[in-house]
Motif scaffolding. Sequence first.
Motif, PDB file in Angstrom:
ATOM      1  N   LEU A   1       0.868  -1.171   0.000  1.00 51.43           N
ATOM      2  CA  LEU A   1       0.000   0.000   0.000  1.00 51.43           C
ATOM      3  C   LEU A   1       0.906   1.223   0.000  1.00 51.43           C
ATOM      4  O   LEU A   1       1.860   1.290   0.773  1.00 51.43           O
ATOM      5  CB  LEU A   1      -0.898   0.037   1.238  1.00 51.43           C
ATOM      6  CG  LEU A   1      -1.733   1.303   1.423  1.00 51.43           C
ATOM      7  CD1 LEU A   1      -2.824   1.388   0.363  1.00 51.43           C
ATOM      8  CD2 LEU A   1      -2.345   1.344   2.810  1.00 51.43           C
ATOM      9  N   THR A   2       0.602   2.172  -0.886  1.00 51.22           N
ATOM     10  CA  THR A   2       1.334   3.428  -0.904  1.00 51.22           C
ATOM     11  C   THR A   2       0.438   4.507  -0.322  1.00 51.22           C
ATOM     12  O   THR A   2      -0.676   4.725  -0.791  1.00 51.22           O
ATOM     13  CB  THR A   2       1.752   3.805  -2.336  1.00 51.22           C
ATOM     14  OG1 THR A   2       2.582   2.770  -2.862  1.00 51.22           O
ATOM     15  CG2 THR A   2       2.509   5.117  -2.360  1.00 51.22           C
ATOM     16  N   VAL A   3       0.928   5.157   0.713  1.00 50.02           N
ATOM     17  CA  VAL A   3       0.237   6.296   1.314  1.00 50.02           C
ATOM     18  C   VAL A   3       0.942   7.540   0.798  1.00 50.02           C
ATOM     19  O   VAL A   3       2.153   7.682   0.950  1.00 50.02           O
ATOM     20  CB  VAL A   3       0.307   6.249   2.858  1.00 50.02           C
ATOM     21  CG1 VAL A   3      -0.293   7.506   3.457  1.00 50.02           C
ATOM     22  CG2 VAL A   3      -0.401   5.012   3.381  1.00 50.02           C
ATOM     23  N   TRP A   4       0.170   8.415   0.163  1.00 46.92           N
ATOM     24  CA  TRP A   4       0.723   9.633  -0.402  1.00 46.92           C
ATOM     25  C   TRP A   4       0.631  10.763   0.599  1.00 46.92           C
ATOM     26  O   TRP A   4      -0.315  10.847   1.385  1.00 46.92           O
ATOM     27  CB  TRP A   4      -0.008   9.993  -1.691  1.00 46.92           C
ATOM     28  CG  TRP A   4       0.224   8.981  -2.759  1.00 46.92           C
ATOM     29  CD1 TRP A   4      -0.599   7.956  -3.105  1.00 46.92           C
ATOM     30  CD2 TRP A   4       1.385   8.854  -3.574  1.00 46.92           C
ATOM     31  NE1 TRP A   4      -0.020   7.208  -4.097  1.00 46.92           N
ATOM     32  CE2 TRP A   4       1.198   7.734  -4.410  1.00 46.92           C
ATOM     33  CE3 TRP A   4       2.565   9.583  -3.678  1.00 46.92           C
ATOM     34  CZ2 TRP A   4       2.142   7.334  -5.340  1.00 46.92           C
ATOM     35  CZ3 TRP A   4       3.507   9.177  -4.623  1.00 46.92           C
ATOM     36  CH2 TRP A   4       3.296   8.072  -5.435  1.00 46.92           C
ATOM     37  N   GLU A   5       1.606  11.647   0.552  1.00 49.96           N
ATOM     38  CA  GLU A   5       1.676  12.780   1.462  1.00 49.96           C
ATOM     39  C   GLU A   5       0.379  13.595   1.459  1.00 49.96           C
ATOM     40  O   GLU A   5      -0.086  14.034   2.509  1.00 49.96           O
ATOM     41  CB  GLU A   5       2.853  13.656   1.048  1.00 49.96           C
ATOM     42  CG  GLU A   5       3.178  14.776   1.970  1.00 49.96           C
ATOM     43  CD  GLU A   5       4.421  15.521   1.523  1.00 49.96           C
ATOM     44  OE1 GLU A   5       4.943  16.287   2.347  1.00 49.96           O
ATOM     45  OE2 GLU A   5       4.876  15.356   0.370  1.00 49.96           O
ATOM     46  N   CYS A   6      -0.254  13.756   0.308  1.00 48.85           N
ATOM     47  CA  CYS A   6      -1.486  14.550   0.231  1.00 48.85           C
ATOM     48  C   CYS A   6      -2.658  13.862   0.941  1.00 48.85           C
ATOM     49  O   CYS A   6      -3.622  14.520   1.324  1.00 48.85           O
ATOM     50  CB  CYS A   6      -1.851  14.838  -1.225  1.00 48.85           C
ATOM     51  SG  CYS A   6      -2.201  13.375  -2.219  1.00 48.85           S
TER      52      CYS A   6
END
Length: 146
Positions: free
Chosen positions: A117-122
Amino acid sequence: MVDTVTAEQRSANMARIRSKNTKPELLVRRLLHAAGYRFRLHGAAGGKLLPGKPDLVFAARRKVVFVNGCFWHLHSCAAGRHAPQSNSEFWAEKRRRTAMRDAAALESLAAAGWESLTVWECELKDRSALEEQLVTFLGPRSTAGR
């Protein structure tokens, strides 16, 4: 637009950008720890480094979480689409290589049986949505050892 700092100042600024223990990563770690999840840091599982050095590793679940900055990893949001005007060719190539490296790491992890899972800064702005996304990805927290 002309750069307002010298090349030496720019180099010093860039050298201070961290790849581990960033504010977004620490926020995700605090949120998950408070929710009862336990994890290893920075790609270690079974004494080996995983491809791409994931920020959080849930070895028993065979799941990993990456916390990526939108600019550096070419996210589709406004920050990720922003391209520097000075030295633009260099930055475009650097960011393109980062995105290719990310894709290769995700592919290698999937081939080895890991879910990512990639959690994006935004995405950190809406904490309740972020927590829901993480819990959905990770599944129920373990009650072992409690």
